[in-house]
Write a protein that holds these residues in place. Structure first.
Motif, PDB file in Angstrom:
ATOM      1  N   LEU A   4      -0.012  -3.914  -1.600  1.00 10.93           N
ATOM      2  CA  LEU A   4       0.193  -5.120  -1.809  1.00 10.93           C
ATOM      3  C   LEU A   4       0.134  -5.472  -3.379  1.00 10.93           C
ATOM      4  O   LEU A   4       0.891  -6.036  -4.031  1.00 10.93           O
ATOM      5  CB  LEU A   4      -0.599  -6.108  -0.895  1.00 10.93           C
ATOM      6  CG  LEU A   4      -0.435  -6.187   0.469  1.00 10.93           C
ATOM      7  CD1 LEU A   4      -1.449  -7.055   1.141  1.00 10.93           C
ATOM      8  CD2 LEU A   4       1.101  -6.605   0.593  1.00 10.93           C
ATOM      9  N   GLN A   5      -0.874  -4.697  -3.875  1.00 10.45           N
ATOM     10  CA  GLN A   5      -1.055  -4.743  -5.534  1.00 10.45           C
ATOM     11  C   GLN A   5       0.208  -3.997  -5.961  1.00 10.45           C
ATOM     12  O   GLN A   5       0.722  -4.562  -6.943  1.00 10.45           O
ATOM     13  CB  GLN A   5      -2.253  -4.077  -5.902  1.00 10.45           C
ATOM     14  CG  GLN A   5      -3.358  -5.154  -5.503  1.00 10.45           C
ATOM     15  CD  GLN A   5      -4.868  -4.442  -5.717  1.00 10.45           C
ATOM     16  OE1 GLN A   5      -4.772  -3.269  -5.735  1.00 10.45           O
ATOM     17  NE2 GLN A   5      -5.774  -5.063  -5.760  1.00 10.45           N
ATOM     18  N   SER A   6       0.542  -2.951  -5.267  1.00 12.64           N
ATOM     19  CA  SER A   6       1.835  -2.367  -6.061  1.00 12.64           C
ATOM     20  C   SER A   6       3.118  -2.974  -6.009  1.00 12.64           C
ATOM     21  O   SER A   6       4.030  -3.007  -6.716  1.00 12.64           O
ATOM     22  CB  SER A   6       2.088  -0.759  -5.574  1.00 12.64           C
ATOM     23  OG  SER A   6       1.282  -0.471  -4.479  1.00 12.64           O
ATOM     24  N   LEU A  26      12.275   1.871  -0.247  1.00 10.76           N
ATOM     25  CA  LEU A  26      11.150   1.595   0.610  1.00 10.76           C
ATOM     26  C   LEU A  26      11.291   1.225   1.908  1.00 10.76           C
ATOM     27  O   LEU A  26      10.833   1.895   2.974  1.00 10.76           O
ATOM     28  CB  LEU A  26      10.144   0.710  -0.145  1.00 10.76           C
ATOM     29  CG  LEU A  26       8.835   0.342   0.488  1.00 10.76           C
ATOM     30  CD1 LEU A  26       7.747   0.326  -0.584  1.00 10.76           C
ATOM     31  CD2 LEU A  26       8.878  -0.983   1.326  1.00 10.76           C
ATOM     32  N   LEU A  27      12.537   0.376   2.133  1.00  9.65           N
ATOM     33  CA  LEU A  27      12.663   0.135   3.663  1.00  9.65           C
ATOM     34  C   LEU A  27      13.239   1.433   4.473  1.00  9.65           C
ATOM     35  O   LEU A  27      13.204   1.323   5.625  1.00  9.65           O
ATOM     36  CB  LEU A  27      13.888  -1.163   3.647  1.00  9.65           C
ATOM     37  CG  LEU A  27      13.158  -2.379   2.867  1.00  9.65           C
ATOM     38  CD1 LEU A  27      14.475  -3.330   2.608  1.00  9.65           C
ATOM     39  CD2 LEU A  27      12.117  -3.030   3.816  1.00  9.65           C
ATOM     40  N   GLU A  28      14.075   2.195   3.641  1.00 15.53           N
ATOM     41  CA  GLU A  28      14.350   3.284   4.220  1.00 15.53           C
ATOM     42  C   GLU A  28      13.347   4.053   4.565  1.00 15.53           C
ATOM     43  O   GLU A  28      13.359   4.752   5.869  1.00 15.53           O
ATOM     44  CB  GLU A  28      15.600   4.296   3.349  1.00 15.53           C
ATOM     45  CG  GLU A  28      16.468   4.823   3.850  1.00 15.53           C
ATOM     46  CD  GLU A  28      17.218   4.422   5.132  1.00 15.53           C
ATOM     47  OE1 GLU A  28      17.810   3.387   4.954  1.00 15.53           O
ATOM     48  OE2 GLU A  28      17.095   5.058   6.274  1.00 15.53           O
ATOM     49  N   ARG A  29      12.370   4.180   4.035  1.00 16.75           N
ATOM     50  CA  ARG A  29      11.246   5.138   4.254  1.00 16.75           C
ATOM     51  C   ARG A  29      10.560   4.569   5.365  1.00 16.75           C
ATOM     52  O   ARG A  29       9.917   5.001   6.373  1.00 16.75           O
ATOM     53  CB  ARG A  29      10.262   4.967   3.026  1.00 16.75           C
ATOM     54  CG  ARG A  29       8.994   6.129   3.069  1.00 16.75           C
ATOM     55  CD  ARG A  29       8.611   6.789   1.739  1.00 16.75           C
ATOM     56  NE  ARG A  29       7.233   6.459   1.764  1.00 16.75           N
ATOM     57  CZ  ARG A  29       6.614   6.660   0.674  1.00 16.75           C
ATOM     58  NH1 ARG A  29       7.167   6.464  -0.570  1.00 16.75           N
ATOM     59  NH2 ARG A  29       5.342   6.551   0.605  1.00 16.75           N
ATOM     60  N   PHE A  30      10.190   3.142   5.477  1.00 18.78           N
ATOM     61  CA  PHE A  30       9.706   2.284   6.520  1.00 18.78           C
ATOM     62  C   PHE A  30      10.226   2.935   7.838  1.00 18.78           C
ATOM     63  O   PHE A  30       9.764   3.087   8.969  1.00 18.78           O
ATOM     64  CB  PHE A  30       9.915   0.993   6.362  1.00 18.78           C
ATOM     65  CG  PHE A  30       9.010   0.170   7.216  1.00 18.78           C
ATOM     66  CD1 PHE A  30       7.883  -0.480   7.262  1.00 18.78           C
ATOM     67  CD2 PHE A  30       9.856  -0.395   8.471  1.00 18.78           C
ATOM     68  CE1 PHE A  30       7.079  -1.205   8.182  1.00 18.78           C
ATOM     69  CE2 PHE A  30       9.428  -1.198   9.548  1.00 18.78           C
ATOM     70  CZ  PHE A  30       7.729  -1.562   9.179  1.00 18.78           C
ATOM     71  N   ARG A  31      11.827   2.582   8.004  1.00 17.57           N
ATOM     72  CA  ARG A  31      12.532   3.057   9.160  1.00 17.57           C
ATOM     73  C   ARG A  31      12.409   4.431   9.443  1.00 17.57           C
ATOM     74  O   ARG A  31      12.328   4.833  10.640  1.00 17.57           O
ATOM     75  CB  ARG A  31      14.196   2.927   8.857  1.00 17.57           C
ATOM     76  CG  ARG A  31      14.468   1.331   8.680  1.00 17.57           C
ATOM     77  CD  ARG A  31      15.940   1.346   8.647  1.00 17.57           C
ATOM     78  NE  ARG A  31      16.538   0.091   7.990  1.00 17.57           N
ATOM     79  CZ  ARG A  31      16.560  -0.084   6.667  1.00 17.57           C
ATOM     80  NH1 ARG A  31      16.523   0.737   5.886  1.00 17.57           N
ATOM     81  NH2 ARG A  31      16.983  -1.394   6.127  1.00 17.57           N
ATOM     82  N   CYS A 238       5.797  -7.658   2.760  1.00 21.24           N
ATOM     83  CA  CYS A 238       5.299  -7.227   4.072  1.00 21.24           C
ATOM     84  C   CYS A 238       5.424  -5.766   4.623  1.00 21.24           C
ATOM     85  O   CYS A 238       4.366  -5.121   4.862  1.00 21.24           O
ATOM     86  CB  CYS A 238       5.915  -8.053   5.402  1.00 21.24           C
ATOM     87  SG  CYS A 238       5.577  -9.731   5.309  1.00 21.24           S
ATOM     88  N   HIS A 239       6.533  -5.258   4.000  1.00 21.81           N
ATOM     89  CA  HIS A 239       6.749  -3.862   4.363  1.00 21.81           C
ATOM     90  C   HIS A 239       5.971  -2.782   3.656  1.00 21.81           C
ATOM     91  O   HIS A 239       5.815  -1.791   3.930  1.00 21.81           O
ATOM     92  CB  HIS A 239       8.294  -3.507   4.351  1.00 21.81           C
ATOM     93  CG  HIS A 239       8.950  -4.569   5.156  1.00 21.81           C
ATOM     94  ND1 HIS A 239       8.479  -4.765   6.669  1.00 21.81           N
ATOM     95  CD2 HIS A 239      10.188  -5.534   5.016  1.00 21.81           C
ATOM     96  CE1 HIS A 239       9.340  -5.624   6.964  1.00 21.81           C
ATOM     97  NE2 HIS A 239      10.212  -5.977   6.080  1.00 21.81           N
ATOM     98  N   TYR A 240       5.760  -3.278   2.174  1.00 23.21           N
ATOM     99  CA  TYR A 240       4.605  -2.484   1.637  1.00 23.21           C
ATOM    100  C   TYR A 240       3.534  -2.261   2.499  1.00 23.21           C
ATOM    101  O   TYR A 240       3.010  -1.041   2.408  1.00 23.21           O
ATOM    102  CB  TYR A 240       4.268  -3.125   0.148  1.00 23.21           C
ATOM    103  CG  TYR A 240       4.939  -2.872  -1.125  1.00 23.21           C
ATOM    104  CD1 TYR A 240       6.508  -3.459  -1.045  1.00 23.21           C
ATOM    105  CD2 TYR A 240       4.630  -2.074  -2.075  1.00 23.21           C
ATOM    106  CE1 TYR A 240       7.333  -3.254  -2.121  1.00 23.21           C
ATOM    107  CE2 TYR A 240       5.586  -1.863  -3.101  1.00 23.21           C
ATOM    108  CZ  TYR A 240       6.593  -2.306  -3.090  1.00 23.21           C
ATOM    109  OH  TYR A 240       7.470  -2.299  -4.470  1.00 23.21           O
ATOM    110  N   ALA A 244       2.164   1.290   4.521  1.00 26.49           N
ATOM    111  CA  ALA A 244       0.900   1.772   4.136  1.00 26.49           C
ATOM    112  C   ALA A 244       0.243   2.123   5.491  1.00 26.49           C
ATOM    113  O   ALA A 244      -0.479   3.218   5.694  1.00 26.49           O
ATOM    114  CB  ALA A 244      -0.058   1.001   3.153  1.00 26.49           C
ATOM    115  N   GLY A 245       0.352   1.098   6.156  1.00 24.82           N
ATOM    116  CA  GLY A 245      -0.491   1.250   7.716  1.00 24.82           C
ATOM    117  C   GLY A 245       0.174   2.340   8.504  1.00 24.82           C
ATOM    118  O   GLY A 245      -0.608   3.266   8.990  1.00 24.82           O
ATOM    119  N   LEU A 246       1.526   2.392   8.543  1.00 22.76           N
ATOM    120  CA  LEU A 246       2.242   3.472   9.264  1.00 22.76           C
ATOM    121  C   LEU A 246       1.827   4.949   8.735  1.00 22.76           C
ATOM    122  O   LEU A 246       1.326   5.922   9.436  1.00 22.76           O
ATOM    123  CB  LEU A 246       3.729   3.363   9.147  1.00 22.76           C
ATOM    124  CG  LEU A 246       4.366   2.351  10.081  1.00 22.76           C
ATOM    125  CD1 LEU A 246       5.717   2.147   9.287  1.00 22.76           C
ATOM    126  CD2 LEU A 246       4.475   2.807  11.413  1.00 22.76           C
TER     127      LEU A 246
END
Ligand SMILES: Cc1ncc(COP(=O)(O)O)c(C=O)c1O
Length: 352
Positions: A4-6, A26-31, A238-240, A244-246
């Motif tokens: 969240l800080q980043s 980052l969204l692509e990495r999330f998917r 939120c997705h940051y 990180a959780g994933l």
């Protein structure tokens, strides 16, 4: 916290161009990480703000078999699943009963699937009892009658190893809020790759199109992959946290987390038995994971007393729910259980 800080630092350092340098990648990495979690192929996963929104998109978007109007839902499923189809006049919703209030065997779904059944929609693990369903058996029964099968795995993402091909479900929804420890705003969905070209949600947005930055107004060209299930601008902060959780649970290993949680829930059940407190969670290790629910009078009062004593539990009607994560130590579990059992028994004494 570092993720969240980043988010703040990236935004502050770059301004608007951060979308292209950092946020869209980052969204692509999330998917992709969602794909790793579900063992789903690239292009079959999409982001949603909540599981309810993911279900809404699927409720209109899935190519259900024509001429059928029945949706089968488990009696112990999370309410938002029922609401999706109860809100749609074209569907008849039938709830599959639970004989023992704790489990629903796959045969109970199979018995009710008929030539009018378009969809079986149910949860992977019941939020009030912790019972882990046999998804493959439910999906097989649905497919044998030409129906589709949708699974809400919000309570198994991050704590039960998942493989959508092995489960053979047609659609899967989940998120990072619970066992992935990634916070809210991070739900996601999967659709079986062969179905994606026929997925057409009635309710969409420019980020579901093949080329959003073409700014085409007068025609709708869907994205070729599961991105066609997304809508508008994402709540990127939120997705940051979600990513990180994933990455944390994938790094620790979901199979390791599952074993750890089963050890912790074994011990909770043992402590409840010793104290004579009734539980609503299956004894069989393979039929549960991280949730145990206990019978409890005035559960909200018990929840707030425990919170004051430093133990976080959930209250549900007539029950308290315990869901220790893998970071809980044996010593913490024992001390927590001393307090939980004291409070639950004190509430029962004042009833009698
Ligand atoms: C199994 C299950 N599905 C769905 C939900 C609701 O998800 P959302 O609030 O993201 O719509 C919950 C919330 O606790 C849940 O446990």
């Amino acid at each position: 916290m570092a993720a969240l800080q980043s988010y703040a630092a990236d935004w502050d350092a770059q301004g608007t161009p951060v979308w292209f340098t950092t946020w869209l990648p980052l969204l692509e990495r999330f998917r992709a990480r969602v794909g790793d979690l579900l063992n789903a192929p690239s292009g079959s996963t999409a982001i949603a703000p909540s599981v309810s929104v993911a279900l809404t998109t699927l409720a209109t978007g899935l190519p259900l078999p024509p001429g059928r109007d029945k949706v089968l839902i488990g009696e112990l499923d999370f309410p938002t699943i029922g609401h999706q189809w109860l809100s749609r006049p074209g569907f008849q919703v039938e709830f599959v009963p639970s004989e023992d209030g704790m489990t629903i065997p796959p045969e109970a779904f199979a018995e009710r699937i008929d030539s009018r059944t378009a969809l079986v929609a149910t949860t992977h693990l019941f939020y009030t009892t912790g019972y882990l369903q046999d998804v493959r058996a439910i999906a097989a029964a649905a497919h044998a009658s030409g129906a589709l099968c949708l699974i809400d795995g919000y309570q198994t993402c991050g704590c039960v190893p998942l493989d959508v091909a092995e489960m053979d479900c047609d659609a899967f929804v989940g998120g990072c809020l619970k066992w992935v420890s990634g916070g809210p705003g991070n739900a996601f969905l999967y659709v079986r790759p062969e179905l994606i070209p026929r997925v057409r949600p009635q309710g969409t947005g420019w980020f579901a199109t093949r080329d959003p930055f073409s700014f085409t107004l007068q025609e709708l060209v869907w994205a070729d992959d599961a991105r066609r299930l997304e809508t508008g601008t994402w709540a990127v902060g939120c997705h940051y946290a979600g990513l990180a959780g994933l990455e944390m649970v994938l790094d620790v290993g979901v199979a390791n987390i599952q074993e750890r949680l089963r050890d912790l829930t074994d011990r909770i059940l043992e402590r409840c038995d010793e104290a004579g407190v009734k539980t609503f969670t299956p004894r069989e290790r393979s039929k549960r994971c991280g949730i145990v629910t206990l019978e409890c009078d005035r559960p909200e009062e018990v929840e707030s007393r425990l919170l004051a004593a430093g133990v976080i539990v959930d209250s549900r009607p007539g029950r308290v729910r315990l869901s220790p994560h893998w970071c809980v130590t044996e010593d913490e579990l024992e001390r927590g259980m001393d307090l939980v059992l004291d409070q639950v028994q004190a509430a029962a004494r004042t009833r009698s």
